[in-house]
Design a protein around this motif. Sequence first.
Motif, PDB file in Angstrom:
ATOM      1  N   ASP A 197      54.239  -2.657  -9.683  1.00 34.06           N
ATOM      2  CA  ASP A 197      55.178  -4.043 -10.141  1.00 34.06           C
ATOM      3  C   ASP A 197      53.194  -4.886 -10.094  1.00 34.06           C
ATOM      4  OD1 ASP A 197      53.674  -4.375  -7.678  1.00 34.06           O
ATOM      5  OD2 ASP A 197      55.865  -5.664  -7.067  1.00 34.06           O
ATOM      6  N   ILE A 198      52.365  -4.556 -10.649  1.00 34.15           N
ATOM      7  CA  ILE A 198      51.038  -5.351 -10.797  1.00 34.15           C
ATOM      8  C   ILE A 198      50.244  -4.633 -12.299  1.00 34.15           C
ATOM      9  CG2 ILE A 198      48.637  -5.228  -9.848  1.00 34.15           C
ATOM     10  CD1 ILE A 198      49.117  -5.091  -6.836  1.00 34.15           C
ATOM     11  N   LEU A 199      50.061  -6.198 -12.878  1.00 36.88           N
ATOM     12  CA  LEU A 199      49.869  -5.541 -14.034  1.00 36.88           C
ATOM     13  C   LEU A 199      48.399  -5.216 -14.529  1.00 36.88           C
ATOM     14  CD1 LEU A 199      53.179  -7.427 -16.774  1.00 36.88           C
ATOM     15  CD2 LEU A 199      52.645  -4.876 -15.524  1.00 36.88           C
ATOM     16  N   ASN A 200      47.925  -5.756 -13.937  1.00 38.19           N
ATOM     17  CA  ASN A 200      46.887  -6.452 -13.647  1.00 38.19           C
ATOM     18  C   ASN A 200      45.336  -5.247 -12.950  1.00 38.19           C
ATOM     19  OD1 ASN A 200      43.961  -7.304 -13.149  1.00 38.19           O
ATOM     20  ND2 ASN A 200      44.428  -9.830 -13.267  1.00 38.19           N
ATOM     21  N   LEU A 201      44.765  -4.202 -14.129  1.00 34.80           N
ATOM     22  CA  LEU A 201      44.800  -3.353 -13.786  1.00 34.80           C
ATOM     23  C   LEU A 201      42.949  -3.956 -12.698  1.00 34.80           C
ATOM     24  CD1 LEU A 201      43.534  -0.441 -13.572  1.00 34.80           C
ATOM     25  CD2 LEU A 201      42.575  -0.679 -16.289  1.00 34.80           C
ATOM     26  N   VAL A 247      50.754   4.277  -8.602  1.00 39.07           N
ATOM     27  CA  VAL A 247      50.793   3.156  -9.917  1.00 39.07           C
ATOM     28  C   VAL A 247      51.625   2.960 -10.848  1.00 39.07           C
ATOM     29  CG1 VAL A 247      47.986   3.332 -10.304  1.00 39.07           C
ATOM     30  CG2 VAL A 247      49.569   4.648 -11.697  1.00 39.07           C
ATOM     31  N   HIS A 248      52.731   4.075 -11.392  1.00 40.04           N
ATOM     32  CA  HIS A 248      54.000   3.776 -11.613  1.00 40.04           C
ATOM     33  C   HIS A 248      55.645   4.324 -11.123  1.00 40.04           C
ATOM     34  CE1 HIS A 248      51.348   4.212 -14.910  1.00 40.04           C
ATOM     35  NE2 HIS A 248      51.184   5.626 -15.062  1.00 40.04           N
ATOM     36  N   GLY A 249      55.106   4.059  -9.581  1.00 39.54           N
ATOM     37  CA  GLY A 249      56.735   3.530  -8.587  1.00 39.54           C
ATOM     38  C   GLY A 249      56.983   5.633  -8.407  1.00 39.54           C
ATOM     39  N   GLU A 250      56.439   6.486  -8.400  1.00 39.05           N
ATOM     40  CA  GLU A 250      57.125   8.014  -8.565  1.00 39.05           C
ATOM     41  C   GLU A 250      57.819   8.028  -7.699  1.00 39.05           C
ATOM     42  OE1 GLU A 250      55.502  10.307 -12.299  1.00 39.05           O
ATOM     43  OE2 GLU A 250      54.047   9.451 -12.009  1.00 39.05           O
ATOM     44  N   GLU A 294      55.711  -3.011  -1.427  1.00 39.50           N
ATOM     45  CA  GLU A 294      55.555  -2.979  -2.483  1.00 39.50           C
ATOM     46  C   GLU A 294      54.171  -4.045  -2.362  1.00 39.50           C
ATOM     47  OE1 GLU A 294      57.759  -2.140  -5.010  1.00 39.50           O
ATOM     48  OE2 GLU A 294      58.933  -1.157  -3.250  1.00 39.50           O
ATOM     49  N   GLY A 295      53.435  -3.709  -4.650  1.00 35.75           N
ATOM     50  CA  GLY A 295      52.993  -4.539  -4.311  1.00 35.75           C
ATOM     51  C   GLY A 295      52.228  -5.579  -4.536  1.00 35.75           C
ATOM     52  N   LYS A 296      53.740  -6.731  -4.613  1.00 33.38           N
ATOM     53  CA  LYS A 296      53.725  -8.236  -4.822  1.00 33.38           C
ATOM     54  C   LYS A 296      53.533  -8.923  -3.269  1.00 33.38           C
ATOM     55  CE  LYS A 296      58.413  -8.048  -4.003  1.00 33.38           C
ATOM     56  NZ  LYS A 296      59.677  -8.182  -5.513  1.00 33.38           N
ATOM     57  N   ASN A 297      53.737  -7.425  -2.615  1.00 33.99           N
ATOM     58  CA  ASN A 297      53.777  -7.830  -0.534  1.00 33.99           C
ATOM     59  C   ASN A 297      51.864  -7.931  -0.329  1.00 33.99           C
ATOM     60  OD1 ASN A 297      56.144  -8.993  -1.165  1.00 33.99           O
ATOM     61  ND2 ASN A 297      56.680  -7.376  -0.339  1.00 33.99           N
ATOM     62  N   ILE A 298      51.597  -6.947  -0.930  1.00 32.84           N
ATOM     63  CA  ILE A 298      49.709  -6.721  -0.389  1.00 32.84           C
ATOM     64  C   ILE A 298      48.885  -7.554  -0.076  1.00 32.84           C
ATOM     65  CG2 ILE A 298      48.277  -5.731  -0.798  1.00 32.84           C
ATOM     66  CD1 ILE A 298      49.206  -3.200  -1.882  1.00 32.84           C
ATOM     67  N   GLN A 299      48.225  -8.073   1.163  1.00 32.30           N
ATOM     68  CA  GLN A 299      47.307  -9.056   1.376  1.00 32.30           C
ATOM     69  C   GLN A 299      46.078  -8.404   1.669  1.00 32.30           C
ATOM     70  OE1 GLN A 299      48.054 -12.634   0.842  1.00 32.30           O
ATOM     71  NE2 GLN A 299      48.972 -11.789  -0.839  1.00 32.30           N
TER      72      GLN A 299
END
Length: 509
Positions: free
Chosen positions: A333-337, A200-203, A224-229
């Motif tokens: 990079d995903i802010l929506n929990l 969740v933090h990119g650690e 990357e979270g933005k690419n997850i489908q």
Amino acid sequence: MSSEIGTVICTLDGPSSTEFSFVVTNCAEDIPVKRGQFVELESEEGKMVAQVQDLIKTNRYFMRAESVREYERGNKSIASVFPADRWEYIVARAKASGVQTEDGIKQVSFPASPGQKVFTAGSDTLASFLGINAGDGVDLGKLRYHDLSTKLNLTKLLRKHVAILAMSGAGKSYSAMVLLEELMDRAENEGRIASIIADVHGEYTSLARPSEEVDYSDRAFVVEGKNIQIGAPDMSAYQFREFAPDMSGSQTRELNRIIRQLQSEMRSGKGRYDLDDIIREVEKDGETKKQIRKALADRLYDLKNLHIFGKNDYPNWRELAQPGKVAILNLSDILNLRKKRIILAYFARKLFNKRKSGQAPPFALFLEEAHQFAPSKRSVISKPVLRTLAREGRKFYASLILISQRPVKLSTTVLSQANTHIILRVTNPYDLDHIKKSSERITGDTIDIISSLPVGEALVVGEAVNHPVFVKIRKRRSQEAEHGTSLKEVARHFEEQRIQKREDAKAFM
């Protein structure tokens, strides 16, 4: 080689079958014994192993406050008048941990004898007694105060789940990365499992970067979270309802009918569909009442706005579950929990179902900020699947590694299924009380030590070890995460980037 360290003495309360005290007789070292250290001695039942719980240093010449005040009032000192240094001694209080016999480890049922010699516990004795002598085990680091590696049996450690608990900055993510390194380092003949981490933090992304010491970039990859489908054709109407809990039963039935129709068309060669196609079919459907159709479309539009539903899964479960490799779902990079919870719930359930059918390899799902996905007092989208995985995962070798800085906020049902705890420094009294209640092996003395642990030291307790042990977590071999870089270096790097951008902008003018 064990060395003599002291002699058992009589006290008002002992020796008893659970505790004894000994006076330290070997003072060749400045600090001959430490709190938490293991010692051994012979007893009527066999070789007894005990752990030092506390130390008291005393001196008969400094026992009367008024005498010390009078002697020290001027320039005099007691040591200049009396042989005070010869009368200083240390008394250690030790708790009997067990007895090593020919038939194995047994509980102590008879006290040690006064006058019995006490020795520092030998490496062979400790390895056998604590159950940390697995040759191909998972090496977390060194046993505190002993030159002994804590190689934990893989099955005992992971099969019944693990909880890594610590306050922020105490080293819980670092410890998890050491565990991941150990899993990636295993050879095929030692048994390899797949590792998946919800980061969740990119650690953990640094695991996939080349390192001078050990390069894990061929065994760790980042999604990357933005690419997850999430592939809409792989979703049932009831799964959509799970992600949109306010969807009514009648709406779910109509959605199920439309999905069956789209799946039939897909099988006939029309191709895969996405959420837009489902919404389009719902809006033009003439068999559904207008009110139900509109309400259902509203629920689906709400899910569409999350931008995670497509025609195919990415990554697919085969990419996620590869023996000896780590898949890192970078959700930073995903802010929506809610979006994070939907992603976790979907892929966790798919992996578990594939594992149950034997298609996926044994795997460990690492869950950072676990209390966000399985909170104690609220029902959230990801909680049911984690409860199922916690209760049933051990039957199918699907493991959960819960990582949290607030164990008191983590679901009791989920946490109670973690039979091994790796606990670093925790100071919050509510969290400490919760931890104490979660394991009968954790005593009040142990809790006191937990609250004062230095960064990088952990208590390992539960299924993986025969007795609670304190471990100094080893140094990681992979590339250090940016989170481990000093504030000074991060600030300097930011300034350098800003200056470079300014110079680049001038060059184009």
